[in-house]
Design a protein around this motif. Structure first.
Motif, PDB file in Angstrom:
ATOM      1  N   UNK A 133       0.839  -1.205   0.000  1.00 11.29           N
ATOM      2  CA  UNK A 133       0.000   0.000   0.000  1.00 11.29           C
ATOM      3  C   UNK A 133       0.871   1.252   0.000  1.00 11.29           C
ATOM      4  N   UNK A 134       0.254   2.381  -0.258  1.00  6.53           N
ATOM      5  CA  UNK A 134       0.967   3.654  -0.306  1.00  6.53           C
ATOM      6  C   UNK A 134       0.369   4.589   0.751  1.00  6.53           C
ATOM      7  N   UNK A 135       1.225   5.083   1.642  1.00  5.92           N
ATOM      8  CA  UNK A 135       0.788   6.047   2.653  1.00  5.92           C
ATOM      9  C   UNK A 135       0.889   7.447   2.073  1.00  5.92           C
ATOM     10  N   UNK A 136      -0.132   8.233   2.267  1.00 11.11           N
ATOM     11  CA  UNK A 136      -0.137   9.595   1.745  1.00 11.11           C
ATOM     12  C   UNK A 136      -1.174  10.400   2.515  1.00 11.11           C
ATOM     13  N   UNK A 137      -0.858  11.616   2.857  1.00 15.30           N
ATOM     14  CA  UNK A 137      -1.822  12.498   3.500  1.00 15.30           C
ATOM     15  C   UNK A 137      -1.406  13.937   3.238  1.00 15.30           C
ATOM     16  N   UNK A 138      -2.292  14.856   3.522  1.00 14.63           N
ATOM     17  CA  UNK A 138      -1.964  16.265   3.480  1.00 14.63           C
ATOM     18  C   UNK A 138      -2.716  16.969   4.597  1.00 14.63           C
ATOM     19  N   UNK A 139      -2.471  18.260   4.731  1.00 12.61           N
ATOM     20  CA  UNK A 139      -3.162  19.070   5.732  1.00 12.61           C
ATOM     21  C   UNK A 139      -4.231  19.913   5.040  1.00 12.61           C
ATOM     22  N   UNK A 140      -5.189  20.366   5.806  1.00 14.46           N
ATOM     23  CA  UNK A 140      -6.279  21.139   5.215  1.00 14.46           C
ATOM     24  C   UNK A 140      -5.830  22.460   4.636  1.00 14.46           C
TER      25      UNK A 140
END
Length: 573
Positions: free
Chosen positions: A173-180
């Motif tokens: 899997x690929x972990x990815x996130x961002x902030x608002x």
């Protein structure tokens, strides 16, 4: 109960104007992208850059659902669309999905499964428009539609291929996130937007975060990491983003939970902060009404039973609340019972309409808490006991009462004739006829007597106060103790702590606020009800005095009323 006064403060903390100002969408890094679409407008914004949609088709609002031009959005997100001449279908591949769109036959194939196209898409001027929900359902992005701005915001990250293992034929899997948004102020809630995915379409089974605080209370740049795992245990690489906290203050570390902590949360604070914030707060005005229809009979002396005998007794004709709290400090087991004697020549019916009781236990705070909860549940009762003329019968008898154990009990009763209720500590083998063999015991501190009212109502104005304010319960000054008379001593007395009294606190049209509990007289454990819903203070353990506050409830400013129910629990100060 002990001799210490109960003293609590319900703090109605006004929600002052703390507003989050979110800047218009813009890229927070080269890998995170923002697209703004406006239904009915032939223009979009990609990372704040305006794009003309005249060559495509403007987004549409149809029966409350937003439709977006697929070709424009797919190309913007880096997803290839291809025409397959052999099948006469438009093909689109995204992580986990193989999409085939058969426009001529109005069919969508998702991983070779047929889906009617007209449920998710529509043609307009030779342009295929799809529901906005496709962004998260199939395209690997997130979206949010804001009606007040008529804006559909899409957030996505152009994704690298997952790590493929040729032996297992599995991709990690690929972990990815961002902030608002690009930066946050001190004490401002951080919005984390999860963009993780699994190329094998098995779904993400586990998330491991570090540094993802709800808010930060010092300016600076902080790393936040995420690692995810799929259902087969394959883990992603650790993904890291840095969050920027500016010098501007949104809330302090103490104020933050006042605005955002869930009811039931404990907010620790040292004595200096509590003194600064709460000591001189104004009190909310209250209109106090005592219900004299039901008197209160309290047996709490001697609280520590050192010999057998009559703890307290008095006459009842009509309504009364019987309340007892005692501890067996003898070296032998005894029997605690309440006897009822008919003082008339006719049968008398004793009806019990509510009760709260807990069997003997060594834990003083527990028995007071549990008996209070039991009483406040308020299950309807219609138990009736017929007492023959001039006879004594058992009204209630507890299990054997061993050394060191305590009991606490409430009973709301109604009688149609004159009776005497007697609270006794007896031999385990005693019977009702043995009552006459026991002498009244001397008063030894604490509370004992018959009091004028078992219920008190406060009407408060919580609709227009403009500074944090408080209500003080059980201090004998702001909240007066109920007066009464000890018939065994023939003395006027007060119910110090108002034990056995049920409080009904009523506010019409309360404003937006948080209700906090500050124990002041000692350790506390007890239940509250807010508009009929229980809140335990605390959920486990004990609340220490002056070491912090518990969030009891919140109001939105739209409630018709706020009703708080409370009774001071035995064993708490």
């Amino acid at each position: 109960m002990k001799s210490m006064k109960i003293s609590l403060a319900l703090l109605m903390a006004l929600f002052l104007a703390v507003s989050a100002i979110v800047p218009s969408a813009s890229a927070v890094s080269t890998s995170t992208n923002f697209v703004d679409l406006f239904p009915g407008e032939a223009a979009a914004y990609v990372n704040s850059q305006k794009v003309d949609l005249t060559a495509d088709e403007a987004p549409l609002m149809v029966n409350g659902t937003v439709f977006i031009p697929l070709k424009f959005v797919a190309e913007t997100m880096g997803i290839d669309l291809a025409w397959n001449a052999k099948t006469s279908r438009v093909e689109m591949s995204t992580p986990g999905f193989k999409m085939e769109i058969d426009i001529a036959n109005n069919i969508l194939y998702v991983n070779k499964v047929k889906v009617p196209l007209d449920k998710t898409a529509m043609m307009r001027n030779d342009t295929l428009l799809v529901k906005l929900s496709w962004v998260s359902d199939y395209m690997g992005g997130k979206y949010e539609y804001t009606p007040s701005l008529n804006r559909a915001e899409i957030i996505f990250v152009k994704r690298p291929d997952g790590v493929y293992d040729s032996k297992t034929k599995q991709s990690s899997p690929v972990a990815k996130f961002t902030f608002g948004k690009r930066s946050y102020r001190i004490g401002e809630p951080v919005k984390y937007i999860d963009l993780s995915y699994d190329p094998d379409s098995e779904g993400i089974a586990d998330y491991t975060w570090t540094g993802n605080q709800e808010a930060f209370f010092k300016a600076g740049t902080y790393p936040v990491t995420l690692q995810v795992a799929d259902g087969k245990g394959l883990k992603s690489d650790v993904y890291t983003r840095n969050i920027v906290i500016t010098d501007d203050t949104y809330t302090s570390e103490f104020e933050y939970p006042l605005y955002f902590a869930e009811p039931g949360s404990f907010i620790p604070a040292d004595w200096g902060i509590i003194w600064e914030h709460y000591h001189d707060l104004p009190e909310l005005p209250r209109s106090v009404t005592y219900d004299s229809d039901r008197k209160l009979i309290v047996s709490d002396s001697p609280e520590d039973i050192t010999e057998k005998g009559i703890l307290y007794r008095d006459i009842v004709k009509g309504k009364a609340r019987l309340y007892a709290d005692h501890v067996n400090t003898m070296i032998e087991r005894i029997q605690f019972a309440i006897m009822v004697t008919n003082n008339t020549g006719k049968p008398v019916t004793v009806k019990t309409t509510n009760k709260g009781e807990v069997y003997p236990s060594e834990y003083a705070n527990l028995i007071g808490h549990e008996a209070s909860v039991d009483f406040m549940i308020g299950d309807p009762l219609s138990d009736e006991l017929i007492v023959p003329p001039n006879r004594t019968v058992v009204y209630v008898q507890m299990p054997d009462f061993y050394p060191g154990q305590g009991v606490n009990a409430f009973y709301d009763v109604e009688t149609d004739g004159e009776v005497t209720f007697s609270f006794l500590a007896m031999d385990p083998i005693s019977t009702p006829v043995s009552v006459g063999l026991y002498k009244p015991l001397d008063y030894v501190a604490n509370v004992r007597g018959t009091f004028e009212s078992a219920d008190v109502r406060w009407d408060i104005d919580a609709s227009s106060f403009d500074v944090p304010s408080r209500l003080i319960i059980g201090d004998g000054e702001s909240d007066q103790f109920i007066p009464g008379y000890d018939v065994q001593r023939k003395e006027k007395v007060t119910d110090d702590g108002n034990y056995g009294v049920m409080y009904q606190i009523h506010a019409l049209h309360p404003r937006k606020m948080v209700i906090l509990l500050l124990p002041r007289g000692g350790y506390f454990k007890g239940p509250f009800k807010f508009n009929g819903e229980f809140m335990m203070a605390p959920s486990s353990g004990l609340l220490p005095p002056f070491e912090g506050v518990q969030v009891l409830a919140r109001t939105t400013g739209n409630e018709e009323s706020l009703d708080i129910e409370f009774t001071p629990p035995a064993g708490s100060a």
